[in-house]
Enzyme design. Structure first.
Site, PDB file in Angstrom:
ATOM      1  CG  HIS A 262      64.297 141.639  19.441  1.00  0.00           C
ATOM      2  ND1 HIS A 262      63.972 141.752  20.775  1.00  0.00           N
ATOM      3  CD2 HIS A 262      65.630 141.441  19.391  1.00  0.00           C
ATOM      4  CE1 HIS A 262      65.059 141.608  21.497  1.00  0.00           C
ATOM      5  NE2 HIS A 262      66.086 141.418  20.681  1.00  0.00           N
ATOM      6  CG  ASP A 264      69.304 143.205  20.508  1.00  0.00           C
ATOM      7  OD1 ASP A 264      68.703 142.685  21.458  1.00  0.00           O
ATOM      8  OD2 ASP A 264      69.684 142.563  19.517  1.00  0.00           O
ATOM      9  CG  ASP A 374      67.419 138.194  21.990  1.00  0.00           C
ATOM     10  OD1 ASP A 374      67.750 137.011  21.777  1.00  0.00           O
ATOM     11  OD2 ASP A 374      68.188 139.145  21.781  1.00  0.00           O
ATOM     12  CG  HIS A 578      68.450 141.031  25.985  1.00  0.00           C
ATOM     13  ND1 HIS A 578      67.177 141.476  25.770  1.00  0.00           N
ATOM     14  CD2 HIS A 578      68.965 140.799  24.769  1.00  0.00           C
ATOM     15  CE1 HIS A 578      66.934 141.514  24.475  1.00  0.00           C
ATOM     16  NE2 HIS A 578      68.002 141.097  23.842  1.00  0.00           N
TER      17      HIS A 578
END
Length: 1004
Positions: A262, A264, A374, A578
């Site tokens: 994951h 970001d 997330d 996000h």
């Protein structure tokens, strides 16, 4: 038998820590190291490789914050190592507890070929297996000295979050730089013992299996000569074979492991650094796929794939091959893993349009799952968007972070506002960085809430955020857990394989209706107001640009700006990631975002202006262009005409101080403090403001959450409030009243205005904000008895209770709306609309004196001032626009919400402009009018039912139509299209509540 369990377990821990793990690399020689520090931003690979480095010693400090250093390591494999496995151990100064939040590196060969990434839990580079001895070793490391923002003492304010304030102090100390022999037998023994030790710790003390493992471990340790680990490791492994070969029980929980990292797209690092994080991770994962035949790796976020393609073509070639082999899997079908609460209807749709189209164009792969582990909660309008994009599954994880209520399902069908249901999985492992620890696997099995009817869950496995993804240790552990007594079983599978099996196993799971509200991170609806305003403004500018460019293209041959709009959409979608749109990134990210939004606004205004001038022609008549989906001022939706203004507004002094605004529709009293003490609906003979209360009340709260400063607002903030009622100046201005206040170190100026003939009081607020750890709200206490209220979400609205009967309702003390919130009693309601805010709260009290009526207070959240991760969050000048709309039905709320976000544009020309499409039903709202993305010239119209009821409507095209087709969001014909009645230029529609429809018109 005596209980010596603790003794054996303690023995295992010490032997692993002090003897076995150090013996994995029994021999080593140092490498020679030299370094060149790039003077500013990262340089192309060729430049980094060609630079002349200077010697640097292990132990030396290196790396200014956000700098790039190119290390060159050289050495020779000793002749006596012939036949052995040799690796380079390259430790840039890592803290193994911070994978993804430290310095990172990407290793290259001298010819520029990428080898793999370097991360805190992944510091090795294979030299040979076996080596011949005497090989010359030369490697280059592009090392990023990203500073640690979220440290062991988290949430401390830091200036390291922006290159402009971070300084130049070296951040790291160069550690081990060696060639070393890898003893693979010892390494395998370490994995054996870790797996068994971790499994043992999760089993009940009274279970037979735990004691069998304990005795096998004891025998293995007995077989190990701690003075000759390498020579005795094999016989120690033999003593573990039996317990490692015992199969799992038939009822064991089944885990689909999906290799994952994951990442970001921006957070505690800027966008440019994410480009490199993705390159490091994909290099790691393609190398690992070559070594591990059963491993599969899934990567989401088409934007990140595009970065690899555009910035690291040498890595892209390896990725494409792995995708073709079916082992490097595009996941999610979205441009980024966006926030889903705040993006508007079209933006949420375009996340899937651009994401899915990228994977289709590049690989011919259609994603059927949305992948959002997330994201901070999920809006109730999302299920039908997922379905309209041609997808059918959703994976999320973050709901496990909720503070108050534990979500009751792990596999379920999620029903959205229109009735669409999406098969949804929420991994019980409770992390999207699973590392195959025994504690994680056991937690997944114990935690799974659907036992007895299902036994299948997914585990995203690998270090994220630049931690390098899945490791060889995780794969080795998974191999031992494939079928092991006492454990859940583990198999590497793609997301599609998991969902297919899970849905077949559990065809009728429970249903969850409405939003998936995260009971945490509520302040992300307010933090970084300029970023949120940039997003909202960009969404509406894109609507205008597409509408007028399409209209001008059909009417005048105006060149439709396909490429420009495609690029701008992708930029806006990227910034809905996000941690960007929610305001939880470092200062550097939001500084760049502000500049990006300003640039996009200039570009979009240029497109709009050119298209409108082409439509208006040469002339001096003042035409008003109406981009909203409803007519206003005599100008049709999507058309241009001379505006008609009717009525007048009077402004008089109010007895006792203040002013009275009256336009024959509303009469508004503003007292001497600049507060609205009355907003009277003349036609309905009804007061809006609760007795003895004041609207337009600015309220200031202390705001110091227990954790996660930019993310969280804790409910105790409400315990202390300061009403800002002192006024510096109040004076008439135009159709309104100007109020100025000062408080703390800040200043606010408001204009309350009432235009002729309109049922809305405009509240324009400018705040010069210089507070810290404060929360600013704008309150309207309303004389309305309502047990629920409506807040706009994508393609409709969603009702929330105003009461707190249960802990689920009480937890929603801060929630998201788009353009409006609406409350009503039968026959009469009130809307509060906005042009750029999202967070709000609604509370209700019953008056104990007077009429004993109900006061329902709506408060819009304006500004916060957290100090982490950006210590200067939102300092400076901000503008907000709200409107109070008394006597509003839900249709009025919808209309006024659009109107406040799409003000009319005035253009001088010679001819009025008829709309490209018209709809004869106000409940049916057109959200997009554009030309088809394939360049065919077809006109695409997206619309939905907006009032929450059934609707019949006729859509009329303002051009000759040769055919019309219902499509999915990607503008492809639907196989299960709703029946269309089409005759001439008219299409007759019947819509369910909130139903979303996309129509594609072929022009004659």
């Amino acid at each position: 038998m005596h209980d010596d369990r603790s003794l054996v377990e303690a023995r295992l821990k010490r032997v692993l820590d002090e003897r076995l793990r150090p013996a994995v690399y029994p021999e080593s020689v140092p490498l020679d190291v030299a370094v060149w520090h790039a003077p500013d931003e990262p340089v192309p690979v060729a430049e980094g490789l060609a630079a002349e480095p200077e010697p640097i010693a292990v132990g030396a400090r290196w790396g200014a914050p956000w700098g790039t250093s190119w290390f060159r390591v050289t050495g020779t494999v000793p002749e006596e190592w012939a036949g052995k496995t040799v690796e380079a151990l390259l430790d840039l100064g890592f803290d193994e507890n911070m994978p993804g939040f430290q310095c990172e590196g990407l290793v290259y060969r001298p010819d520029g070929t990428p080898v793999k990434g370097l991360n805190p839990r992944n510091q090795w580079v294979r030299i040979g297996a076996p080596v011949e001895g005497g090989e010359e070793v030369r490697l280059h490391i592009e090392a990023a000295s990203n500073p640690v923002i979220l440290d062991y003492h988290p949430f401390l304010p830091t200036q390291l979050g922006d290159k402009e304030t971070a300084g130049s102090e070296p951040q790291y100390r160069l550690a081990r730089m060696d060639l070393a022999v890898l003893d693979e037998t010892v390494w395998q023994l370490v994995i054996d013992l870790e797996v068994l030790g971790e499994l043992m710790a999760e089993l009940p003390v009274e279970s037979t299996r735990r004691w069998e493992i304990l005795r096998a471990v004891e025998k293995a340790l007995d077989a190990l000569d701690l003075q000759d680990v390498g020579g005795t490791a094999a016989q120690a492994r033999v003593r573990l074979e039996t317990v490692l070969s015992e199969p799992a029980v038939p009822s064991a929980h089944r885990i689909s492991a999906v290799g994952h990292a994951h990442i970001d797209s921006a957070w505690l690092w800027p966008l440019r650094e994410t480009v490199r994080k993705v390159a490091r991770t994909t290099s790691n994962m393609t190398a690992l796929l070559d070594d591990e035949s059963e491993f599969v790796f899934a990567m989401s976020q088409a934007q990140q794939w595009a970065w690899v393609r555009d910035h690291r073509p040498e890595v892209w070639a390896r990725v494409k091959k792995a995708v073709a082999d079916g082992r490097f899997v595009p996941a999610g079908g979205m441009w980024v893993e966006s926030d889903t609460n705040m993006p508007g209807s079209e933006a949420m749709a375009r996340q899937f349009v651009h994401g899915k189209r990228f994977f289709l164009d590049e690989f011919g792969i259609e994603n059927e799952e949305a992948w959002l582990p997330d994201t901070f909660g999920f809006a109730a309008g999302l299920p039908q968007i997922i379905k309209a994009a041609g997808s059918k599954w959703l994976l999320t994880q973050k709901i496990s972070w909720s503070q108050t209520n534990k979500f009751p399902h792990h596999t379920f069908r999620w029903e959205g506002i229109d009735g669409t249901r999406i098969f949804t999985h929420f991994p019980p492992v409770d992390t999207y960085n699973c590392s195959m620890k025994g504690s994680e696997i056991a937690h997944a099995a114990r935690n799974f809430k659907d036992k007895g009817v299902a036994r299948h869950s997914l585990a995203p496995t690998g270090w994220g955020d630049g931690g390098g993804g899945t490791t060889r240790e995780m794969i080795a552990k998974a191999a031992r857990l494939r079928d092991l007594e006492g454990s859940a079983t583990v198999a590497w599978e793609t997301p599609s394989e998991f969902f297919t099996k899970a849905e077949a196993e559990y065809p009728e799971p429970p249903v969850w209706v409405g939003e998936l509200y995260l009971e945490l991170h509520r302040a992300t609806l307010t933090s970084q107001a300029r970023t949120k305003q940039g997003n909202r403004r960009s969404e509406h500018l894109l609507r205008e640009a597409e509408l007028w460019a399409a209209t001008a293209a059909v009417r005048t041959g105006f060149p439709y700006p396909y490429e420009e709009l495609d690029r701008i959409w992708k930029t806006v979608l990227l910034h809905q990631f996000h941690d960007i749109l929610p305001g939880s990134s470092i200062a550097w990210v939001h500084r760049e975002a502000r500049r990006t939004y300003e640039r996009l606004a200039d570009e979009l205004n240029g497109i709009i202006d050119a298209a409108q001038r082409a439509l208006a022609g040469e002339g001096t008549r003042e035409l008003l262009f109406n981009s909203a989906p409803h007519g206003r001022g005599g100008v049709a939706a999507g058309g241009a005409a001379i505006a008609v203004v009717e009525g007048r507004t009077t402004l008089t002094e109010r007895p006792g101080g203040g002013h009275v605004l009256d336009n024959g529709v509303l009469r508004v009293e503003v007292d001497a403090r600049g507060l609205v003490v009355s907003a009277y609906d003349i036609e309905a003979d009804r007061e809006t403001i609760a007795p003895g209360q004041e609207g337009n009340l600015l309220q200031l709260h202390p705001d110091f959450p227990n954790m996660w400063d930019a993310w969280d607002v804790d409910e105790f903030y409400r315990n202390t409030v300061t009403d800002l009622t002192d006024v510096d100046e109040i004076a008439p201005e135009g159709h309104g009243v100007r109020i100025t206040r000062t408080f703390g170190a800040s200043r606010v100026s408001q204009l309350l205005s009432l235009a002729p003939g309109e049922r809305r009081l405009l509240v324009d607020t400018e705040v010069d904000w210089h507070e810290t750890e404060k929360f600013l709200k704008l309150a309207f206490p309303l004389d309305v008895h309502a047990e629920r209220y409506a807040s706009e979400t994508q393609f409709g609205h969603f009702h929330r209770p105003t009461h707190t009967n249960t802990s689920w309702e009480a937890a929603k003390f801060e929630a998201c709306n788009h353009r409006f919130v609406h409350l009503e009693e039968p026959g009469w309601g009130v809307a509060i609309v906005n042009d750029s805010t999202y967070g709000h709260d609604v509370t209700r009290t019953v008056r104990t004196d007077g009429d004993r009526g109900t006061t329902t207070t709506v408060r819009a959240s304006l500004l916060r001032a957290p100090r982490f991760p950006d210590p200067e969050t939102d300092q400076g000048v901000h503008q907000f626009r709200h409107a109070l709309v008394p006597g509003a039905g839900i249709g009025d709320a919808v209309r006024e919400g659009w109107r406040i976000n799409l003000p009319e544009r005035s253009v001088r020309g010679s001819q009025e402009v008829a709309p490209l499409v018209t709809v004869d039903q106000d409940a049916v709202v057109v959200t997009a009018v554009k030309l088809a993305d394939d360049g065919s010239g077809d006109v695409v119209v997206r619309l939905h039912e907006a009032h929450g009821g059934r609707a019949r409507a006729t859509l009329t095209a303002g051009f000759e139509v040769a055919g019309v087709t219902a499509t999915d969001l990607l503008e492809r014909p639907l196989t299960d299209a709703p029946s269309l009645r089409w005759e001439g230029n008219e299409v007759s529609l019947r819509l369910r509540p909130f139903e979303l429809v996309t129509l594609r018109f072929t022009r004659a």
